[in-house]
Design a protein around this motif. Structure first.
Motif, PDB file in Angstrom:
ATOM      1  N   PRO A  30      98.409 202.300  11.360  1.00 35.15           N
ATOM      2  CA  PRO A  30      98.903 201.014  10.837  1.00 35.15           C
ATOM      3  C   PRO A  30      99.242 200.068  11.987  1.00 35.15           C
ATOM      4  N   LYS A  31      98.895 198.793  11.818  1.00 36.47           N
ATOM      5  CA  LYS A  31      99.096 197.833  12.901  1.00 36.47           C
ATOM      6  C   LYS A  31      99.515 196.482  12.328  1.00 36.47           C
ATOM      7  N   GLY A  32     100.337 195.750  13.098  1.00 35.74           N
ATOM      8  CA  GLY A  32     100.723 194.394  12.715  1.00 35.74           C
ATOM      9  C   GLY A  32     101.738 194.368  11.591  1.00 35.74           C
ATOM     10  N   ARG A  33     102.088 193.158  11.175  1.00 37.51           N
ATOM     11  CA  ARG A  33     103.117 192.992  10.146  1.00 37.51           C
ATOM     12  C   ARG A  33     102.690 193.562   8.798  1.00 37.51           C
ATOM     13  N   GLY A  34     101.391 193.454   8.492  1.00 30.02           N
ATOM     14  CA  GLY A  34     100.894 193.965   7.219  1.00 30.02           C
ATOM     15  C   GLY A  34     100.708 195.465   7.199  1.00 30.02           C
ATOM     16  N   LYS A  35     100.832 196.098   8.388  1.00 32.52           N
ATOM     17  CA  LYS A  35     100.685 197.555   8.520  1.00 32.52           C
ATOM     18  C   LYS A  35      99.352 198.054   7.965  1.00 32.52           C
ATOM     19  N   LYS A  36      98.304 197.235   8.137  1.00 29.37           N
ATOM     20  CA  LYS A  36      96.974 197.667   7.717  1.00 29.37           C
ATOM     21  C   LYS A  36      96.421 198.657   8.737  1.00 29.37           C
ATOM     22  N   LEU A  37      95.635 199.618   8.238  1.00 26.16           N
ATOM     23  CA  LEU A  37      95.030 200.578   9.153  1.00 26.16           C
ATOM     24  C   LEU A  37      94.064 199.857  10.090  1.00 26.16           C
ATOM     25  N   ALA A  38      94.198 200.141  11.386  1.00 23.75           N
ATOM     26  CA  ALA A  38      93.323 199.507  12.372  1.00 23.75           C
ATOM     27  C   ALA A  38      92.635 200.585  13.200  1.00 23.75           C
ATOM     28  N   MET A  39      91.350 200.383  13.463  1.00 28.39           N
ATOM     29  CA  MET A  39      90.623 201.340  14.297  1.00 28.39           C
ATOM     30  C   MET A  39      90.922 201.068  15.767  1.00 28.39           C
ATOM     31  N   SER A  40      90.763 202.086  16.598  1.00 24.61           N
ATOM     32  CA  SER A  40      91.011 201.942  18.029  1.00 24.61           C
ATOM     33  C   SER A  40      89.915 201.083  18.662  1.00 24.61           C
ATOM     34  N   PRO A  41      90.215 200.441  19.811  1.00 24.72           N
ATOM     35  CA  PRO A  41      89.183 199.672  20.521  1.00 24.72           C
ATOM     36  C   PRO A  41      87.947 200.509  20.848  1.00 24.72           C
ATOM     37  N   VAL A  42      88.149 201.789  21.172  1.00 19.36           N
ATOM     38  CA  VAL A  42      87.015 202.666  21.490  1.00 19.36           C
ATOM     39  C   VAL A  42      86.143 202.897  20.254  1.00 19.36           C
ATOM     40  N   LYS A  43      86.757 203.071  19.093  1.00 19.68           N
ATOM     41  CA  LYS A  43      85.994 203.270  17.854  1.00 19.68           C
ATOM     42  C   LYS A  43      85.138 202.037  17.547  1.00 19.68           C
ATOM     43  N   GLU A  44      85.679 200.857  17.770  1.00 21.48           N
ATOM     44  CA  GLU A  44      84.934 199.623  17.517  1.00 21.48           C
ATOM     45  C   GLU A  44      83.642 199.583  18.329  1.00 21.48           C
ATOM     46  N   VAL A  45      83.731 199.964  19.602  1.00 20.54           N
ATOM     47  CA  VAL A  45      82.545 199.970  20.468  1.00 20.54           C
ATOM     48  C   VAL A  45      81.536 201.023  20.001  1.00 20.54           C
ATOM     49  N   ALA A  46      82.040 202.189  19.636  1.00 23.73           N
ATOM     50  CA  ALA A  46      81.152 203.257  19.165  1.00 23.73           C
ATOM     51  C   ALA A  46      80.378 202.833  17.921  1.00 23.73           C
ATOM     52  N   ILE A  47      81.070 202.184  16.986  1.00 20.96           N
ATOM     53  CA  ILE A  47      80.419 201.729  15.753  1.00 20.96           C
ATOM     54  C   ILE A  47      79.354 200.669  16.056  1.00 20.96           C
TER      55      ILE A  47
END
Length: 304
Positions: A30-47
């Motif tokens: 969970p990240k930010g005020r909305g606590k939405k699930l966020a992927m890691s920066p490394v996962k973003e690059v892999a995708i």
């Protein structure tokens, strides 16, 4: 295997030169005020590069995943700020080695926050080390290093951004040199080691009895986050930027001596410190010059 932004240049460089069969990263959080699930920066690059992603909560407990990793028969397992200790079965899996990129000049600053602590402790040199992985925490044999000067005003953010790029280059060179048999691993001298623990909230609490240069190092070592802070009256005042003005004061530590467009001049245990950028609850980071246009900071108040 990696998670934060620091690991991204390394992954990108390896993708350019080699075939990456899998990426391991921490589970989405969970990240930010909305606590939405966020992927890691490394996962973003892999995708982006269509590389299979694995996100074990604890790799050592996932025997099927470990077996799958062994069956891949990788030449290398590369680890950059992954955030988990690797089990022995994983360490033995690659043809050549498990290599870790650590953001310090080992054996100094083993542990979770080496860049922050190097600056907080006033180090004049910093760097990255590639090392062979073993069961201990950052205790494996050293392979290659990159070293850079740390100026007296350099922040965590600035040093982090230098080391993540230089580290990626060093990692690529280490892989190639190690596979070619050009590197003789060097054992770490445990007597020269120290530890860089995880940052806690109270790490940033300023003690005004400390010297001006020690407080200045704390501020720049925690910029931009989690940041150094103090109390102004009943409000928490985050301090994002400071300058050491001179080393002579006969006032009680924590006293606000002057407030003007240059900043907030505060006495310390040794010398004076000029605070040049602040942030109060619910407000943006601002220069003191901008903040005092619409807000009052009183001379004669003690920061606590």
């Amino acid at each position: 295997m990696g998670t934060p932004d620091f690991a991204v240049p390394s992954l990108k460089k390896i993708i350019e030169k080699h075939s990456v069969k899998a990426v391991f990263t921490q589970p989405d959080r969970p990240k930010g005020r909305g606590k939405k699930l966020a992927m890691s920066p490394v996962k973003e690059v892999a995708i982006e590069h269509n590389i299979p992603v694995f996100q074990p909560e604890k790799l050592k407990n996932e025997l099927d995943t470990i077996k799958m990793l062994q069956e891949m028969k990788p030449d290398f397992i590369i680890v950059v700020a992954f955030g988990q200790i690797l089990p022995e079965d994983v360490l033995k899996a690659p043809r050549y080695a498990c290599i870790n990129l650590h953001a310090s000049l080992l054996p100094r600053y083993r542990g979770a926050a080496p860049i922050n602590w190097a600056i907080i402790n006033g180090e004049k040199k910093a760097g990255v080390t590639t090392m062979l992985m073993e069961k201990g925490l950052d205790t494996g044999d050293m392979l290659q290093k990159f070293q850079t000067d740390v100026s007296e005003d350099m922040t965590f953010e600035e040093l982090h951004d230098i080391l993540k790029e230089e580290g990626a280059e060093l990692l690529l060179k280490t892989m190639e040199d190690y596979a070619a048999g050009k590197i003789t691993p060097i054992k770490q001298n445990d007597a020269e080691s120290n530890y860089a623990p995880l940052l806690k909230k109270d790490t940033g609490k300023i003690n005004w009895n400390d010297s001006a240069d020690k407080i200045h190092n704390l501020v720049r070592g925690l910029y931009p986050a989690p940041s150094a802070y103090t109390n102004y009256n009943d409000s928490v005042m985050k301090i994002h930027s400071t300058k050491i003005v001179d080393m002579s004061t006969n006032k009680e530590p924590g006293l606000i001596e002057e407030v003007n467009n240059d900043g907030i001049l505060v006495s310390t245990g040794k010398g004076k410190l000029l605070i040049t950028a602040v942030q109060f609850p619910g407000k943006k980071l601002m220069s003191v010059k901008d903040y005092i246009k619409g807000n009052n900071i009183e001379k004669g108040i003690f920061l606590r």
